[in-house]
Design an enzyme around this catalytic site. Structure first.
Site, PDB file in Angstrom:
ATOM      1  N   ASP A 334       0.853  -1.175   0.000  1.00 12.02           N
ATOM      2  CA  ASP A 334       0.000   0.000   0.000  1.00 12.02           C
ATOM      3  C   ASP A 334       0.897   1.236   0.000  1.00 12.02           C
ATOM      4  O   ASP A 334       2.082   1.160   0.349  1.00 12.02           O
ATOM      5  CB  ASP A 334      -0.891  -0.023   1.247  1.00 12.02           C
ATOM      6  CG  ASP A 334      -1.943   1.063   1.214  1.00 12.02           C
ATOM      7  OD1 ASP A 334      -2.346   1.458   0.108  1.00 12.02           O
ATOM      8  OD2 ASP A 334      -2.358   1.510   2.290  1.00 12.02           O
ATOM      9  N   ASP A 642      -2.546  -1.359   5.695  1.00 16.08           N
ATOM     10  CA  ASP A 642      -2.944  -0.908   7.020  1.00 16.08           C
ATOM     11  C   ASP A 642      -4.430  -0.647   7.142  1.00 16.08           C
ATOM     12  O   ASP A 642      -4.927  -0.430   8.234  1.00 16.08           O
ATOM     13  CB  ASP A 642      -2.177   0.363   7.411  1.00 16.08           C
ATOM     14  CG  ASP A 642      -2.369   1.490   6.402  1.00 16.08           C
ATOM     15  OD1 ASP A 642      -3.117   1.282   5.422  1.00 16.08           O
ATOM     16  OD2 ASP A 642      -1.771   2.564   6.587  1.00 16.08           O
ATOM     17  N   ASP A 646      -7.544  -3.415   2.897  1.00 13.63           N
ATOM     18  CA  ASP A 646      -6.423  -4.312   2.607  1.00 13.63           C
ATOM     19  C   ASP A 646      -6.645  -5.725   3.148  1.00 13.63           C
ATOM     20  O   ASP A 646      -5.917  -6.647   2.772  1.00 13.63           O
ATOM     21  CB  ASP A 646      -5.128  -3.762   3.226  1.00 13.63           C
ATOM     22  CG  ASP A 646      -4.727  -2.432   2.627  1.00 13.63           C
ATOM     23  OD1 ASP A 646      -4.894  -2.269   1.405  1.00 13.63           O
ATOM     24  OD2 ASP A 646      -4.276  -1.558   3.373  1.00 13.63           O
TER      25      ASP A 646
END
Length: 901
Positions: A334, A642, A646
């Site tokens: 990410d 996070d 996700d």
């Protein structure tokens, strides 16, 4: 109505507010009646995510036993008990019990992830029913409820907004978007992706500013959060490379052991021996061939890897994840909060007469404003710069503080960044005291700017400060401010050109302006047009983490591809990717958006995903599909993240890595590993540890198999020749258990070999044992059998008793294992490469094994239990000579193969 209320929110954002209210049979002022709310609660259930019924304890225990190697060990335990060896049987079952307990505890991970998701919506909500506003538990919110929200609230369900005032929501945990989403109530096209649905609020997200009212369009499992819950439940955790290889190895080992046992039984029966005795001998061969210490070695080696990673700020929640990192070929990461700091930072200040750079990063007060030559800027010498900073700090509703030694903000991250940069010039602390605010014209999506009115007692005037979108603020300006504070003709083309250039670098650009008015003037929006003085531009971004570029470079050097997957805009993602080295040479297809992915034909999808380095504006479903596509191409995928969005991909990946400090609980529970410092750079160290773990497991297997195969072959040869057994089954168990604990497990503490991060990742298709290692194992097994038979027959021929000859054979097996242990400390290089004293556990284990063999040979109690007898010096010299000879042959084989390679 039931069908309407259970539709997901993808339909409601495409309708006008009054149409949604009509479909949901709700009132925009009075909301639902109490009776209707209770009826809908009974009909549609509580606003919670459904809990899947977990498997019972018995099923979970049986699942841990569903392994060929474990089944062989259980059979071995039963056999040793039947042979009258309860101690050995207890040891074997102890190993099985240890592995079962560890696996049983690991089974709680998936359930914990779903529990964390359900906990995200358990808040209170302010609802309007029968015209009265009051708070109810979020579990009791139903479709059609009218919900009131304001800054600081967590959204209890998916809401279709019907009215609002300057409303913004932090949806980064759901969409990956780093900027708070500006909301309005205008209907949107049905195909609008989640990240761009301005008229919706989603369960589990946070409101950063403004207020509003929305009607509940979906609750519980029907929300976007519920869809992620479904994806997490559907994404089954994959077997890791280690568990896959161990399972395959175990199946092969099972076949080999059963085949040897069957051959032993058949040969004995053909020779005229009693079937019962041959069955016992066949079982003894199987017991000898089973590597009893392997499951314990796997568990202990992984546990040591866990401890080492914890010291490097990586907490492993699932033991096999330690090894998986070592075989990782792709890291999908990410952007927001992982590669970046998740703290907006003003980087550039463009003034009509100059350009400045702001040093420092994030919300910490460190840093300065410098000119093009790197000299500190003097804000007293550039009035345009000073008023640009004052406009950003004064026309501002955010605040910056500290918590637990870390900077924290309340409000919009963009405004916080403007406060911080003004502080770097020494202006933020006293701006409101020197220029107290009198009135505010708040930001709205329609006007796209904010204006505040301030008193200026010293100059006996009032000041209007303005900040906002460049294309909206410039038309309000009549002139621009010069460095000396005088009025200059406005050059809008230069300002727009500068803004375009900054935006191309992935920066978010805001314009600032000022107006000096009389002491009694009011703030009138209609009077602002064509009256402002343009001061300059502030350009900001969420900066990369300091160690991110080095970590990406180290991963590339180790042969690991790094791919950024984010919900943010493509320009922002591309700028960050370029800054950290993800796009060293830009090529077509390096950057793909969610829209690009949707348009890709299925046949082209895996190749395009494999080539690309940056994926922007992707949805949770697309993240999951990206991971699956990479795995379909044989990649071992590590996924970092996070946010709530996700979680499905974290669980689907071969190893999920969550951020510990800034990550959501959902991400942490779905992940296999958590980084306590949220630093992508920590992954490099974790990969290094993972490679070391696999190396050490391979070393143990290569070390232990020759003994197990040699013991089985010794029994097979004895049966074939019709001779007495050179080693008894109880003596075989002694060798296996003592050497596994005292010798083999010391390899778990072996330090990482030099250059471990300069070799490419292991090919996922590569077997646990290479052809060269299989040849080495077979060669040493044959050497053990030949040496043992020669020594056994030599001793008998020299007048030794059968017990003495067997004792010599047992000690020869152990002697060869001791010297071979040093050779296995590195599988393809001379032992001097790793240093004799670099693993003191090996030296300690060898010393204890020598004492154990002395006790077995000379203690009467052990002589009686294991059928051994004391040996003389001559026999020990033969044992030493044969052990050295076997070790020398292995060393020569290793040297020759290393030279060829």
């Amino acid at each position: 109505m039931a069908e309407t209320l259970t539709e997901r929110t993808s339909d409601h954002h495409g309708l006008a507010a009054h149409e949604v209210l009509l479909l949901l049979e709700s009132d925009p002022v009075d909301g639902l009646s109490e009776a209707e709310a209770e009826s809908r609660l009974r009909r549609y259930g509580h606003n919670v995510l459904p809990a899947a019924k977990p498997d019972g304890p018995l099923v979970r225990v049986l699942r841990q036993l569903n392994s060929p190697l474990v089944l062989i060990l259980m059979v071995a335990g039963v056999v040793t008990a039947a042979l009258g060896e309860p101690v050995d049987s207890s040891v074997i079952f102890g190993v099985v019990l240890l592995n079962t307990v560890v696996g049983y505890l690991q089974e709680t991970k998936a359930q914990a992830a779903l529990d964390a998701l359900r906990g995200m919506v358990r808040t209170e909500a302010r609802v309007v029913r029968e015209g009265r506003s009051y708070r109810v538990p979020s579990e009791d919110v139903v479709p059609g409820d009218l919900v009131l929200v304001e800054a600081g609230d967590k959204v209890p369900a998916d809401l279709r907004l019907i009215r609002l005032s300057e409303l913004r929501a932090d949806e980064s945990a759901l969409t990956g978007e780093s900027q708070p989403a500006v909301k309005d109530e205008v209907a949107l096209p049905v195909e609008t992706p989640v990240a761009d649905r301005r008229n919706m609020l989603y369960a589990g997200t946070l409101l950063t500013s403004g207020s509003g009212a929305g009607v509940v369009a979906a609750s519980g499992a029907e929300t976007e959060l519920g869809e992620i819950h479904r994806l997490v439940g559907a994404a089954e955790p994959l077997a890791t490379p280690l568990t896959r290889k161990i399972a395959r190895f175990s199946r092969i080992l099972t076949v080999v052991i059963l085949a040897l046992a069957a051959v032993t039984f058949a040969v004995g029966v053909v020779r005229g021996e009693r079937a019962v005795e041959m069955f016992t001998a066949a079982i003894a061969l199987a017991v000898g061939a089973i590597p009893e210490g392997l499951p314990a070695a796997v568990t202990i080696t992984l546990a040591i890897g866990v401890a080492r990673m914890a010291r490097r700020r990586a907490v492993v929640r699932r033991l096999p994840a330690v090894e998986t990192l070592g075989s990782t070929t792709v890291i999908c990461t990410d952007k927001t909060g992982t590669l970046t700091e998740n703290q907006m930072t003003v980087r550039q200040l463009w003034i009509p007469s100059a350009r400045y750079e702001a040093t420092g990063s994030g919300y910490a007060p460190e840093g300065h404003i410098v000119d093009r030559q790197g000299r500190p800027a003097d804000v007293t010498a550039d009035e345009a710069l000073r008023w640009c900073l004052l406009a950003g700090a004064g026309c501002n509703d955010a605040s910056v503080g500290t918590k637990d030694g870390r900077p924290t903000i309340v409000g919009d991250p963009t405004e916080a960044a403007m406060l911080v940069v003004a502080g770097k010039a020494g202006l933020a602390a006293d701006v409101l005291s020197a220029l107290p605010r009198m009135d505010t014209l708040p930001f709205s999506s329609e006007r796209q700017y904010m204006a505040t009115l301030h008193a200026d007692p010293v100059a006996r005037r009032r000041v209007v400060l303005v900040k906002g979108a460049v294309e909206r603020v410039l038309p309000l300006c009549r002139a621009q401010m010069g460095a000396d504070g005088t009025t200059r003709p406005l050059d809008p083309d230069a300002a727009l050109h500068a803004a375009d250039g900054l935006a191309a670098e992935g920066l978010r650009v805001l314009a600032t302006a000022v107006q000096f008015v009389a002491e009694d003037a009011d703030l009138d929006e209609s009077a602002l047009g064509g009256t402002l003085l343009f001061c300059g531009l502030q350009a900001m971004l969420d900066p990369p983490r300091p160690a991110a570029a080095d970590a990406v470079a180290a991963c590339h050097a180790a042969g690991i591809a790094v791919k950024m997957i984010t919900g943010d805009h493509a320009k922002t993602a591309t700028a960050i990717a370029g800054a950290i080295g993800l796009l060293p040479g830009r090529h077509p297809g390096d950057v793909l958006t969610g829209a690009d992915l949707r348009e890709l034909p299925d046949a082209d999808y895996p190749d395009a995903v494999d080539r690309a380095a940056v994926f922007a504006r992707v949805s949770p479903e697309q993240k999951l599909r990206l991971v699956e596509a990479l795995q379909a191409r044989g990649r071992v995928v590590a996924m970092t993240g996070d946010g709530v969005n996700d979680a499905p991909a974290l669980r689907q990946a071969d190893i999920g890595i969550a951020m510990g400090a800034g990550g959501t609980e959902v991400a942490k529970e779905a992940a296999d590993m958590v980084l306590t410092d949220d630093d992508f750079g920590t992954i490099e160290g974790a990969v290094e540890e993972g490679r070391g773990v696999f190396d050490n497991l391979s070393k143990f297997i290569v070390w232990t198999l020759p003994t197990n195969m040699g013991e089985g072959l010794v029994i097979l040869v004895a049966i074939a020749l019709g001779s007495a057994l050179p080693i008894l089954p109880t003596q075989i168990l002694w060798i296996n258990m003592t050497t596994a604990v005292l010798l083999g497990l010391t390899l778990a503490f072996e330090p990482k070999e030099p250059g471990i991060m300069h070799r490419p990742p292991r090919d996922p298709a590569r077997p646990l044992l290479t052809r060269a290692l299989v040849i080495r194992i077979l060669m040493l097994s044959v050497l053990m059998v030949a040496a043992t038979w020669w020594l056994f027959e030599w001793e008998l021929g020299g007048g030794a008793s059968l017990a003495e000859a067997r004792t010599a054979a047992v000690n020869l097996f152990v002697g060869i294992e001791v010297l071979y242990l040093f050779s296995c400390r590195t599988l393809d290089a001379p032992v001097r490469r790793v240093g004799l004293l670099s693993n003191r556990w090996v030296l300690g284990g060898v010393a204890l094994q020598v004492l154990a063999q002395a006790a077995l040979t000379y203690l009467p109690a052990l002589n009686s239990a294991f059928g051994t007898a004391p040996l003389g010096l001559r026999t020990w010299l033969f044992i030493a000579a044969l052990s050295v000879a076997a070790w020398t042959i292995v060393a020569l084989d290793k040297r020759l193969r290393h030279r060829i390679v």
